[in-house]
Motif scaffolding. Structure first.
Motif, mmCIF file in Angstrom:
data_model
loop_
_atom_site.group_PDB
_atom_site.id
_atom_site.type_symbol
_atom_site.label_atom_id
_atom_site.label_comp_id
_atom_site.label_asym_id
_atom_site.label_seq_id
_atom_site.Cartn_x
_atom_site.Cartn_y
_atom_site.Cartn_z
ATOM 1 N N LEU A 46 35.609 1.157 -3.366
ATOM 2 C CA LEU A 46 35.274 2.250 -4.276
ATOM 3 C C LEU A 46 36.361 2.451 -5.329
ATOM 4 O O LEU A 46 36.077 2.840 -6.462
ATOM 5 C CB LEU A 46 35.080 3.549 -3.485
ATOM 6 N N ALA A 47 37.619 2.176 -4.951
ATOM 7 C CA ALA A 47 38.731 2.405 -5.884
ATOM 8 C C ALA A 47 38.843 1.309 -6.934
ATOM 9 O O ALA A 47 39.195 1.589 -8.078
ATOM 10 C CB ALA A 47 40.039 2.518 -5.099
ATOM 11 N N ARG A 48 38.550 0.047 -6.565
ATOM 12 C CA ARG A 48 38.804 -1.042 -7.517
ATOM 13 C C ARG A 48 37.564 -1.526 -8.265
ATOM 14 O O ARG A 48 37.695 -2.231 -9.268
ATOM 15 C CB ARG A 48 39.453 -2.227 -6.798
ATOM 16 N N ALA A 49 36.365 -1.168 -7.800
ATOM 17 C CA ALA A 49 35.154 -1.694 -8.439
ATOM 18 C C ALA A 49 35.075 -1.281 -9.906
ATOM 19 O O ALA A 49 34.822 -2.113 -10.783
ATOM 20 C CB ALA A 49 33.912 -1.229 -7.681
ATOM 21 N N ALA A 50 35.283 0.006 -10.192
ATOM 22 C CA ALA A 50 35.169 0.482 -11.572
ATOM 23 C C ALA A 50 36.262 -0.083 -12.472
ATOM 24 O O ALA A 50 35.967 -0.573 -13.570
ATOM 25 C CB ALA A 50 35.171 2.012 -11.603
ATOM 26 N N PRO A 51 37.558 -0.050 -12.080
ATOM 27 C CA PRO A 51 38.580 -0.635 -12.962
ATOM 28 C C PRO A 51 38.341 -2.117 -13.265
ATOM 29 O O PRO A 51 38.549 -2.561 -14.404
ATOM 30 C CB PRO A 51 39.883 -0.431 -12.174
ATOM 31 N N MET A 52 37.899 -2.879 -12.262
ATOM 32 C CA MET A 52 37.633 -4.294 -12.510
ATOM 33 C C MET A 52 36.446 -4.476 -13.447
ATOM 34 O O MET A 52 36.448 -5.348 -14.311
ATOM 35 C CB MET A 52 37.403 -5.011 -11.183
ATOM 36 N N ARG A 53 35.424 -3.644 -13.279
ATOM 37 C CA ARG A 53 34.267 -3.722 -14.176
ATOM 38 C C ARG A 53 34.668 -3.344 -15.597
ATOM 39 O O ARG A 53 34.242 -3.998 -16.566
ATOM 40 C CB ARG A 53 33.168 -2.790 -13.664
ATOM 41 N N LEU A 54 35.470 -2.302 -15.747
ATOM 42 C CA LEU A 54 35.914 -1.897 -17.084
ATOM 43 C C LEU A 54 36.748 -2.998 -17.738
ATOM 44 O O LEU A 54 36.596 -3.282 -18.926
ATOM 45 C CB LEU A 54 36.727 -0.605 -16.989
ATOM 46 N N ALA A 55 37.647 -3.609 -16.953
ATOM 47 C CA ALA A 55 38.473 -4.685 -17.507
ATOM 48 C C ALA A 55 37.606 -5.846 -17.977
ATOM 49 O O ALA A 55 37.829 -6.407 -19.066
ATOM 50 C CB ALA A 55 39.477 -5.148 -16.448
ATOM 51 N N ALA A 56 36.599 -6.216 -17.163
ATOM 52 C CA ALA A 56 35.715 -7.319 -17.556
ATOM 53 C C ALA A 56 34.908 -6.961 -18.798
ATOM 54 O O ALA A 56 34.737 -7.786 -19.706
ATOM 55 C CB ALA A 56 34.781 -7.671 -16.393
ATOM 56 N N ASN A 57 34.399 -5.722 -18.847
ATOM 57 C CA ASN A 57 33.625 -5.304 -20.016
ATOM 58 C C ASN A 57 34.461 -5.345 -21.298
ATOM 59 O O ASN A 57 33.990 -5.805 -22.352
ATOM 60 C CB ASN A 57 33.080 -3.890 -19.799
ATOM 61 N N TRP A 58 35.701 -4.887 -21.200
ATOM 62 C CA TRP A 58 36.535 -4.866 -22.398
ATOM 63 C C TRP A 58 37.000 -6.261 -22.784
ATOM 64 O O TRP A 58 37.285 -6.516 -23.964
ATOM 65 C CB TRP A 58 37.709 -3.905 -22.217
ATOM 66 N N CYS A 59 37.053 -7.174 -21.816
ATOM 67 C CA CYS A 59 37.294 -8.577 -22.181
ATOM 68 C C CYS A 59 36.148 -9.096 -23.045
ATOM 69 O O CYS A 59 36.364 -9.756 -24.066
ATOM 70 C CB CYS A 59 37.432 -9.435 -20.924
ATOM 71 N N GLY A 60 34.916 -8.788 -22.622
ATOM 72 C CA GLY A 60 33.761 -9.207 -23.417
ATOM 73 C C GLY A 60 33.748 -8.570 -24.792
ATOM 74 O O GLY A 60 33.450 -9.233 -25.794
ATOM 75 N N ILE A 61 34.088 -7.279 -24.858
ATOM 76 C CA ILE A 61 34.113 -6.583 -26.157
ATOM 77 C C ILE A 61 35.186 -7.178 -27.058
ATOM 78 O O ILE A 61 34.956 -7.408 -28.261
ATOM 79 C CB ILE A 61 34.357 -5.074 -25.931
#
Length: 263
Positions: free
Chosen positions: A95-110
């Motif tokens: 629960l703690a790392r799922a969102a930060p990892m998703r945000l990091a991946a999304n901003w890599c794409g952006i």
């Protein structure tokens, strides 16, 4: 091909030989060892992204494609590195790392898309349109990031509330006389259906093919059977009943201090 077959056979033999040693370790040591894939994924992924960003100074187009590839790969395969064992003990970490990892991946794409747009920016006649598109992408990224964080807070809150509800229903069912249990069985069944719907969600996305699951499928199936068995027997099997309540309480413990009833 022969070398690949020999390597696979060697890995299988090594795993078989090391199994007795691994089983002799404490549960905490086993969790640390089985967490290595996700730790390695985060470390190597971070290093790869850093090198890709540095590459942008000499090869923007290559860097842009690689950053978009990071987003695609994490969206499709990132959850595969989550260790399936000790699912309840590891829930707080998921629960703690799922969102930060998703945000990091999304901003890599952006960032990859923005680097691609930088080529268009060099054409003076397209600068106005390019600036508008880039600003829209950034705003959409910020909004999506806030929605992901809010989603995780809502998920924690629902998980805590639903687990507490079914614990109360199961305890009440066990304490009632035999002739008064039918209505409480229905209430406990309804509480489980609600909790099951929460557990069926992905932590960081709203789609079934991408994202980190709250619990691995085998663990969720096992919990499903345990709940139905306990409802059917009305907690008569004290050992199984206590084990089930312990697992449900671990769901709540994973959310302690992180709930938000106003999210």
């Amino acid at each position: 091909m022969a070398l690949l077959a020999m390597s696979a056979s060697g890995c299988a033999a090594s795993a078989w030989l090391m199994r007795p040693w691994f089983n002799s370790l404490s549960s905490a040591e086993q969790r640390r060892i089985t967490a290595l894939p996700v730790v390695g994924y985060i470390a190597l992924g971070s290093l790869f992204v850093l090198c890709t960003i540095l590459l942008a100074f000499s090869g923007r187009w290559t860097s842009a494609l690689l950053l978009i590839a990071v987003w695609v790969c994490h969206s499709l395969y990132g959850s595969g590195f989550e260790p399936p064992s000790a699912a309840y003990e590891r829930l707080r970490g998921r629960l703690a790392r799922a969102a930060p990892m998703r945000l990091a991946a999304n901003w890599c794409g952006i960032l990859g898309v923005l680097l691609g747009l930088s080529y268009v920016w060099e054409q003076p006649e397209y600068r106005g349109a390019t600036l508008s598109i880039a600003a829209s992408i950034i705003v959409a990224g910020v909004v999506a990031s806030l929605r992901i964080l809010a989603r995780v807070r809502r998920l924690r809150t629902s998980l805590d509330e639903d687990a507490a509800d079914i614990i109360r229903k199961l305890e009440t069912l066990r304490q009632l006389p035999e002739g008064e249990r039918d209505a409480q069985r229905d209430a406990a069944e309804a509480a489980w259906v609600k909790l099951r719907r929460t557990l069926d969600n992905r932590i960081d996305t709203g789609v079934s093919f991408s994202g980190v699951a709250v619990l691995p499928r085998p663990t969720l199936r096992e919990l499903h059977h345990s709940v139905h068995r306990d409802i059917r027997k009305a907690g008569a099997d004290r050992a199984a009943h206590r084990q089930l309540l312990a697992r449900l309480r671990m769901l709540r413990m994973a959310c302690v201090g992180r709930t938000d009833t106003l999210a």
